[in-house]
Scaffold this active site. Sequence first.
Site, PDB file in Angstrom:
ATOM      1  CE1 TYR A   1      -5.932  -7.732   9.768  1.00 46.86           C
ATOM      2  CE2 TYR A   1      -7.058  -6.375  11.387  1.00 46.86           C
ATOM      3  CZ  TYR A   1      -6.146  -6.502  10.360  1.00 46.86           C
ATOM      4  OH  TYR A   1      -5.433  -5.400   9.941  1.00 46.86           O
TER       5      TYR A   1
ATOM      6  CB  ILE B   1      -0.959  -0.019   1.210  1.00 45.70           C
ATOM      7  CG1 ILE B   1      -2.010  -1.120   0.994  1.00 45.70           C
ATOM      8  CG2 ILE B   1      -1.612   1.334   1.411  1.00 45.70           C
ATOM      9  CD1 ILE B   1      -2.999  -1.289   2.130  1.00 45.70           C
TER      10      ILE B   1
ATOM     11  CB  ILE C   1       4.736   0.126   9.650  1.00 46.39           C
ATOM     12  CG1 ILE C   1       5.760   0.664   8.645  1.00 46.39           C
ATOM     13  CG2 ILE C   1       5.380  -0.833  10.652  1.00 46.39           C
ATOM     14  CD1 ILE C   1       6.879   1.468   9.273  1.00 46.39           C
TER      15      ILE C   1
ATOM     16  CE  LYS D   1      -3.781  -2.333  10.743  1.00 45.37           C
ATOM     17  NZ  LYS D   1      -2.581  -1.540  10.386  1.00 45.37           N
TER      18      LYS D   1
HETATM   19  N1  LIG Z   1      -3.402  -5.206   2.643  1.00 45.28           N
HETATM   20  C1  LIG Z   1      -4.554  -4.949   3.243  1.00 45.28           C
HETATM   21  O1  LIG Z   1      -5.580  -5.595   2.963  1.00 45.28           O
HETATM   22  C2  LIG Z   1      -4.646  -3.864   4.256  1.00 45.28           C
HETATM   23  C3  LIG Z   1      -5.906  -3.323   4.559  1.00 45.28           C
HETATM   24  C4  LIG Z   1      -5.990  -2.308   5.491  1.00 45.28           C
HETATM   25  C5  LIG Z   1      -4.834  -1.839   6.111  1.00 45.28           C
HETATM   26  N2  LIG Z   1      -3.617  -2.381   5.787  1.00 45.28           N
HETATM   27  C6  LIG Z   1      -2.435  -1.857   6.460  1.00 45.28           C
HETATM   28  O2  LIG Z   1      -1.601  -1.229   5.503  1.00 45.28           O
HETATM   29  C7  LIG Z   1      -0.285  -1.174   6.046  1.00 45.28           C
HETATM   30  C8  LIG Z   1       0.698  -1.646   4.989  1.00 45.28           C
HETATM   31  O3  LIG Z   1       0.549  -3.038   4.800  1.00 45.28           O
HETATM   32  P1  LIG Z   1       0.506  -3.721   3.370  1.00 45.28           P
HETATM   33  O4  LIG Z   1      -0.778  -4.450   3.286  1.00 45.28           O
HETATM   34  O5  LIG Z   1       0.866  -2.754   2.321  1.00 45.28           O
HETATM   35  O6  LIG Z   1       1.612  -4.869   3.498  1.00 45.28           O
HETATM   36  P2  LIG Z   1       3.201  -4.855   3.268  1.00 45.28           P
HETATM   37  O7  LIG Z   1       3.634  -6.175   3.784  1.00 45.28           O
HETATM   38  O8  LIG Z   1       3.511  -4.524   1.867  1.00 45.28           O
HETATM   39  O9  LIG Z   1       3.698  -3.675   4.195  1.00 45.28           O
HETATM   40  C9  LIG Z   1       3.915  -3.836   5.578  1.00 45.28           C
HETATM   41  C10 LIG Z   1       5.192  -3.095   5.893  1.00 45.28           C
HETATM   42  O10 LIG Z   1       5.430  -3.089   7.296  1.00 45.28           O
HETATM   43  C11 LIG Z   1       6.829  -3.103   7.438  1.00 45.28           C
HETATM   44  N3  LIG Z   1       7.237  -3.473   8.788  1.00 45.28           N
HETATM   45  C12 LIG Z   1       6.850  -4.559   9.535  1.00 45.28           C
HETATM   46  N4  LIG Z   1       7.536  -4.579  10.693  1.00 45.28           N
HETATM   47  C13 LIG Z   1       8.360  -3.488  10.694  1.00 45.28           C
HETATM   48  C14 LIG Z   1       9.321  -2.965  11.590  1.00 45.28           C
HETATM   49  N5  LIG Z   1       9.607  -3.571  12.762  1.00 45.28           N
HETATM   50  N6  LIG Z   1       9.976  -1.818  11.261  1.00 45.28           N
HETATM   51  C15 LIG Z   1       9.720  -1.197  10.097  1.00 45.28           C
HETATM   52  N7  LIG Z   1       8.820  -1.645   9.191  1.00 45.28           N
HETATM   53  C16 LIG Z   1       8.164  -2.785   9.492  1.00 45.28           C
HETATM   54  C17 LIG Z   1       7.288  -4.128   6.404  1.00 45.28           C
HETATM   55  O11 LIG Z   1       8.668  -4.005   6.139  1.00 45.28           O
HETATM   56  C18 LIG Z   1       6.424  -3.725   5.221  1.00 45.28           C
HETATM   57  O12 LIG Z   1       7.080  -2.778   4.426  1.00 45.28           O
HETATM   58  C19 LIG Z   1      -0.305  -2.011   7.327  1.00 45.28           C
HETATM   59  O13 LIG Z   1      -0.503  -1.161   8.436  1.00 45.28           O
HETATM   60  C20 LIG Z   1      -1.542  -2.878   7.120  1.00 45.28           C
HETATM   61  O14 LIG Z   1      -2.089  -3.346   8.322  1.00 45.28           O
HETATM   62  C21 LIG Z   1      -3.503  -3.379   4.871  1.00 45.28           C
END
Ligand SMILES: NC(=O)c1ccc[n+]([C@@H]2O[C@H](COP(=O)([O-])OP(=O)(O)OC[C@H]3O[C@@H](n4cnc5c(N)ncnc54)[C@H](O)[C@@H]3O)[C@@H](O)[C@H]2O)c1
Length: 252
Positions: free
Chosen positions: A154, A21, A91, A161
Amino acid sequence: MFTVLNGKKILVMGVANQKSIAWGCAQAITAAGGEVIYTYQNDRIKTSLQKFLPASALLVECDVSDDAAIEQTFATIQAQVGKLDGIVHAIAYANREELDGTVYTASRAGYLLAQEISAYSLIAVAKFGRALLNPNGSIVTMTYFGSERAVPNYNVMGIAKASLEASVRYLARDLGPDQIRVNAISAGAIKTLAVTGVKGYRDLLMESENRTVDGQSVTIEEVGNVASFLLSPLASGMTGDVIYVDKGVHLQ
Ligand SMILES: NC(=O)c1ccc[n+]([C@@H]2O[C@H](COP(=O)([O-])OP(=O)(O)OC[C@H]3O[C@@H](n4cnc5c(N)ncnc54)[C@H](O)[C@@H]3O)[C@@H](O)[C@H]2O)c1
């Protein structure tokens, strides 16, 4: 196309690959005229980023589990680019075993880890990033509907969250006097690395898509465009909010 972020420097935290994202946000920010600075979690992710980011992109390491690392990240950014106009925090992390089955089997350590990385990290980023943000600065984080509903598997992430969304409201209050706004986007389910950690994630993605108003899941580009808006002066009246960007999944 749009120029709402012309001349703005935005830190994007959380690009792991081109499905992230945060990558949708980085692309939308660039398209809106902004300059993006990236943080990455570790060397493995840096290598992934270097495959598709331009060689000129500024990449700074930041593991959000470590306060000293966050402080150092902002010191490096200050030295290399000066002030910022916005931060995207995308993150989250929980152990796989915590994203499976019942919530009451979650370990204390697993619960705390999810809270630390997925919720407290926003507070830590605000704490150390605050001094670098120009007036009218904006912080945007990513949340999910599992904060409000008991979404299967979840579990501790949904609780984290909820904590993240409450943190947005308290930070918005406390950073208001510094002219810094804080908002969250509640994104619909999108297939990213993070989602694949949730047991039965294929069902989660399918059910989410079925509940959209047009049968098509939201994209990282659509989430990124709303992030750009929230980072821009167009959203100067908005703070402490959670904005759904989920193609209406939350409606039913
Ligand atoms: N994919 C979905 O369906 C969805 C929906 C709603 C919200 N989100 C949220 O969007 C955000 C991004 O997630 P995404 O889905 O793009 O997945 P993603 O796996 O691409 O991104 C998650 C990121 O978190 C980083 N991360 C994890 N632990 C870390 C740490 N200790 N230090 C620094 N960085 C760390 C990872 O390196 C990664 O870049 C998250 O907060 C996720 O919960 C995702």
